[in-house]
Design an enzyme around this catalytic site. Sequence first.
Site, mmCIF file in Angstrom:
data_model
loop_
_atom_site.group_PDB
_atom_site.id
_atom_site.type_symbol
_atom_site.label_atom_id
_atom_site.label_comp_id
_atom_site.label_asym_id
_atom_site.label_seq_id
_atom_site.Cartn_x
_atom_site.Cartn_y
_atom_site.Cartn_z
ATOM 1 N N TYR B 113 -32.448 28.851 -6.786
ATOM 2 C CA TYR B 113 -32.482 28.248 -5.452
ATOM 3 C C TYR B 113 -31.068 28.119 -4.900
ATOM 4 O O TYR B 113 -30.135 27.799 -5.651
ATOM 5 C CB TYR B 113 -33.082 26.840 -5.513
ATOM 6 C CG TYR B 113 -34.578 26.798 -5.608
ATOM 7 C CD1 TYR B 113 -35.367 26.697 -4.460
ATOM 8 C CD2 TYR B 113 -35.209 26.836 -6.845
ATOM 9 C CE1 TYR B 113 -36.750 26.641 -4.559
ATOM 10 C CE2 TYR B 113 -36.588 26.768 -6.950
ATOM 11 C CZ TYR B 113 -37.352 26.674 -5.797
ATOM 12 O OH TYR B 113 -38.716 26.616 -5.891
ATOM 13 N N TYR B 152 -38.612 30.311 -13.050
ATOM 14 C CA TYR B 152 -37.370 29.725 -13.550
ATOM 15 C C TYR B 152 -37.662 28.601 -14.544
ATOM 16 O O TYR B 152 -38.710 27.961 -14.487
ATOM 17 C CB TYR B 152 -36.493 29.219 -12.396
ATOM 18 C CG TYR B 152 -37.130 28.169 -11.511
ATOM 19 C CD1 TYR B 152 -37.059 26.818 -11.835
ATOM 20 C CD2 TYR B 152 -37.795 28.534 -10.351
ATOM 21 C CE1 TYR B 152 -37.635 25.862 -11.021
ATOM 22 C CE2 TYR B 152 -38.378 27.582 -9.530
ATOM 23 C CZ TYR B 152 -38.289 26.247 -9.865
ATOM 24 O OH TYR B 152 -38.874 25.308 -9.068
ATOM 25 N N ARG B 162 -41.450 27.270 -14.542
ATOM 26 C CA ARG B 162 -42.330 27.244 -13.366
ATOM 27 C C ARG B 162 -42.844 28.655 -13.086
ATOM 28 O O ARG B 162 -42.070 29.610 -13.068
ATOM 29 C CB ARG B 162 -41.570 26.776 -12.108
ATOM 30 C CG ARG B 162 -41.122 25.330 -12.023
ATOM 31 C CD ARG B 162 -42.209 24.272 -12.130
ATOM 32 N NE ARG B 162 -43.531 24.561 -11.610
ATOM 33 C CZ ARG B 162 -43.905 24.515 -10.330
ATOM 34 N NH1 ARG B 162 -43.048 24.194 -9.389
ATOM 35 N NH2 ARG B 162 -45.145 24.772 -9.966
ATOM 36 N N HIS B 165 -43.421 30.749 -7.250
ATOM 37 C CA HIS B 165 -44.149 30.031 -6.204
ATOM 38 C C HIS B 165 -43.310 29.944 -4.936
ATOM 39 O O HIS B 165 -42.089 30.063 -4.973
ATOM 40 C CB HIS B 165 -44.536 28.616 -6.664
ATOM 41 C CG HIS B 165 -43.345 27.760 -6.985
ATOM 42 N ND1 HIS B 165 -42.728 27.767 -8.213
ATOM 43 C CD2 HIS B 165 -42.636 26.880 -6.229
ATOM 44 C CE1 HIS B 165 -41.708 26.941 -8.218
ATOM 45 N NE2 HIS B 165 -41.609 26.386 -7.006
ATOM 46 N N HIS B 167 -42.888 27.212 -1.745
ATOM 47 C CA HIS B 167 -43.246 25.892 -1.215
ATOM 48 C C HIS B 167 -43.678 26.031 0.248
ATOM 49 O O HIS B 167 -43.012 26.722 1.023
ATOM 50 C CB HIS B 167 -42.047 24.946 -1.272
ATOM 51 C CG HIS B 167 -41.595 24.623 -2.662
ATOM 52 N ND1 HIS B 167 -42.046 23.523 -3.352
ATOM 53 C CD2 HIS B 167 -40.740 25.256 -3.500
ATOM 54 C CE1 HIS B 167 -41.472 23.489 -4.552
ATOM 55 N NE2 HIS B 167 -40.669 24.530 -4.669
#
Lengths: 188, 247
Positions: B113, B152, B162, B165, B167
């Site tokens: 991120y 990640y 995770r 995905h 959000h």
Amino acid sequence: MSTAGETTPSQTVGPYLHIGLPWPDGPFALAEGAEGGFWIRGTLYDGAGEPVPDGLIETWQADPDGRFDHPDDPRGAKAWPGFRGFGRCETDATGEFRIRTLKPGPVPGLGGAMQAPHIDVSVFARGMLDRTVTRIYFPEETEANAADPVLSSIPEPERATLVARPAEDGYRFDIRLQGEDETVFFDI
Amino acid sequence: MSTDPDTGAVPLAAGYRRDHGVHPPLDYPGYRSTALRHPKRPLHLLPHLLTEVTGPLLGEDRIGETDNDLTRQHDGEPQGQRIIVHGQVRDGDGRPVPNTLIEIWQANAGGRYRHTGDNWPCPLDPNFTGVGRTLTDDQGRYRFVTIRPGAYPWRNHDNAWRPAHIHFSLFGRAFTQRLVTQMYFPGDPLFFQDPMWNSIPDEKARERLVARFDYANTAPEWALAFEWDIVLRGRESTVFESEVDDD
């Protein structure tokens, strides 16, 4: 017709909501520089009494006449100049958020009853699989608060967690997610 | 409709169905961060009055020119598999939700991120921010172009990862319909150990977070496509005010 069971489930905003959700004008439910506004400031705390630095607070409220700029207000949508009614603020490193707004007017409830001036609040954060919802009421509205159907349904001392405190430039409304002074949250 | 001159009453729109069985519990020990961040007292029932059946109707002024194409926000092309993510937003009664703001954010192709708190030692992509916005059209349809995000690791449990995905944040037309969720990709092998996924009590509800691979809408020699429909809460059939009138 589909059923309620088909709703898309909620998931947490996670720790990186800051890249997607904050807006430069987010805290300004009332446009920056517009007349008559005040700040609502508060800190978001977790169950250990620690500030939550990765939360997001959103607010939704009526204008000073108690009206909404929305077609589902049965009195008709009505805009108030410079007023969005919606505020959004991420919490900072100290867990603090701020919303600049106007005081809402009383809002009709059921029958002829009026609700005391209030602001609906959503709380999002890492560790919250769904938002929680609370309401801000105003300390000077003693009579209206006593008659408010939502507020008066909550026993003391919990009720007091929904009433903001006066502050130098507006009001203070701390939110405690868990613990002794836990804020009242609503089943929405 | 207008205010009743005798009682001052205003007729209220129907409330929205309470569908909590669909959503994860706020207290879910498998996701460690819930421990200190869930209320312990019971929630109080909030009737759906005017503040709840209305909500912010945000418009085009929130959308920039490249906000719906996360591959065009920098001078160069981002690394990774280009994908189209599209679908329809409806309410629980099957009605499209038009002109509603959708905001998305995600990791890059390597699972990193663009956030100061992310220390995963996978490089940032100078050509990828990972943030998008759009408004649904008059049929509730939306469309993004982006990069397929990577999985990640995180520190929730031993060897926690995770699933890939994106959000999603949606407003709908009412405060009650506000939804923040995550879209997943079909066939991801990481679901079994993911507490976000497993926190959803109903297996069928979990599956609703998985996009469908959409070969038919794949752009030849350009981008694969995934289709993901989102359903916001539907209306109660009862109107509060008529109940009061019947008393």
